[in-house]
Design an enzyme around this catalytic site. Structure first.
Site, short mmCIF file in Angstrom:
data_model
loop_
_atom_site.label_atom_id
_atom_site.label_comp_id
_atom_site.label_asym_id
_atom_site.label_seq_id
_atom_site.Cartn_x
_atom_site.Cartn_y
_atom_site.Cartn_z
N TYR A 106 0.03 -18.42 -3.89
CA TYR A 106 -0.92 -17.33 -3.65
C TYR A 106 -2.34 -17.89 -3.63
CZ TYR A 106 -3.50 -12.99 -4.49
OH TYR A 106 -4.38 -11.95 -4.42
N GLY A 118 0.85 -1.18 0.00
CA GLY A 118 0.00 0.00 0.00
C GLY A 118 0.89 1.23 0.00
#
Ligand code: UDP
Length: 343
Positions: free
Chosen positions: A150, A37
């Site tokens: 993932y 982020g």
């Protein structure tokens, strides 16, 4: 006024979700370690008095517990995302995704809070028959191929969320996000649209991986955020999994051509073998289309923005970003910044 906690709230989807809740008059708490982020995503949110944020990791249980106490609902978006990052840092991917979710669910169970877990269309793996339905089998590749770590870590997150609902009555909702795009998404972790737009605007080669015949559907983040809010609030969504995404398909080669034309770029479109782009033996999905009947029937979800509108909004954002970059120092951080942004 609702009180919401958004883990990963400085990320691309998280910051849009935070902004929407703030516009609705809600109180928003964000926790983000800025690993993928960016502080730039949340600086504009500081104009809302009901916005609060902490720079920390969700695995800091004491901190996350404190925030959870203040909120009614948690959107758990903090995760390692982006195929490039995942292939390059599999340990970080697996640990971040599984441990973070365990902490959030365990605390939510202790404190009786509602949780929305953001999952991903990656969990469908190498399925071929589209569209993908929530009840379809998941077809994952070998454990020697990091990409599947993932998918697997997010599948475990889903199992955990559903188990916490079944066994411990924690109201959880799982949302599988398909390719989501829009302003603020970074190309740094390999996402195709910001990457192509940045390449086109800089006159660099537009790099199509493989032969470009692979197809995807791209939803605008604003539509996705509406779905997240509606699903998090709906009582009948609890204990269930929902696909959220667009059904407008495009091949990656067509995408490159459209971006080149829209930006009037002189860039060349070049193809690059997957082995070179990611790593040897990399497996991509040929097609990925969601069946969104379930979310449509429950909360009226529809991906309204067309690909054209999405591309226009990303191009406009990237053009503006190219001319004006907000300075983190100039705004002054008011929380403990434990980890610098990896810019
Ligand atoms: N891709 C590409 N060039 C790039 C980045 C991605 O051709 O610079 C391709 C990628 O191989 C995949 C598609 O674009 O087939 C979408 O990639 P992205 O990482 O955005 O999302 P994915 O669908 O792989 O999760």
């Amino acid at each position: 006024m609702k009180k919401v906690l958004i883990t990963g709230g400085a990320g691309f989807v998280g910051s849009h979700l935070a902004e929407r809740h703030l516009q609705m008059g809600d109180q928003v708490f964000v926790i983000d370690d800025l690993s993928t982020g960016s502080i730039e995503n949340i600086l504009p949110l500081k104009r809302f008095e009901t916005f609060n944020y902490v720079i920390d990791t969700v695995t800091n249980e004491a901190q996350t517990a404190e925030l959870l106490d203040l909120c009614d609902v948690v959107y758990h978006l903090a995760a390692a995302v982006g195929v490039k990052l995942i292939v390059e840092s599999p340990v970080r991917t697996i640990e971040t995704n599984i441990r973070g979710t365990e902490v959030v669910l365990d605390l939510a169970a202790k404190k009786g809070k509602r949780v929305l877990i953001a999952s991903t269309s990656e969990v469908y793996g190498k399925r071929e028959g589209v569209p993908f339905r929530e009840t379809d089998d998941l077809i994952l590749g070998a454990t020697s191929k990091a990409r599947w770590a993932y998918a697997c870590s997010k599948a475990i997150d889903e199992f955990l969320a559903l188990a916490y609902w079944k066994e411990r009555k924690v109201p959880t909702v799982v949302v599988r996000l398909f390719n989501t795009v829009g302003p603020r998404q970074t190309g740094r972790y390999g996402m195709v649209i910001p990457s192509f737009v940045q390449q086109a605007l800089k006159g660099q080669d537009i790099t199509v991986y493989g032969d470009g015949s692979q197809r995807r559907c791209f939803a605008h983040v604003a539509d996705v955020v509406e779905a997240l809010i509606a699903l998090a609030a709906h009582p009948d969504a609890v204990g269930q999994v929902f696909n959220v995404g667009s059904q407008e398909e495009v091949s990656i080669m067509q995408l490159a051509e459209r971006i080149k034309a829209k930006t009037e770029s002189k860039s060349r479109i070049v193809t690059m073998p997957y082995d070179e782009a990611y790593q040897e033996g990399f497996e991509d999905m040929l097609r990925r289309v969601p069946d969104t009947t379930k979310a449509r029937e429950l909360v009226g979800f529809r991906a309204k923005a067309t690909l054209d509108e999405i591309l226009d909004s990303v191009i406009e954002f990237e053009r503006a970003r190219g001319t004006k970059r907000p300075s983190v120092q100039a705004h002054g951080l008011r929380s403990t910044d434990r980890r610098p942004s990896p810019v």
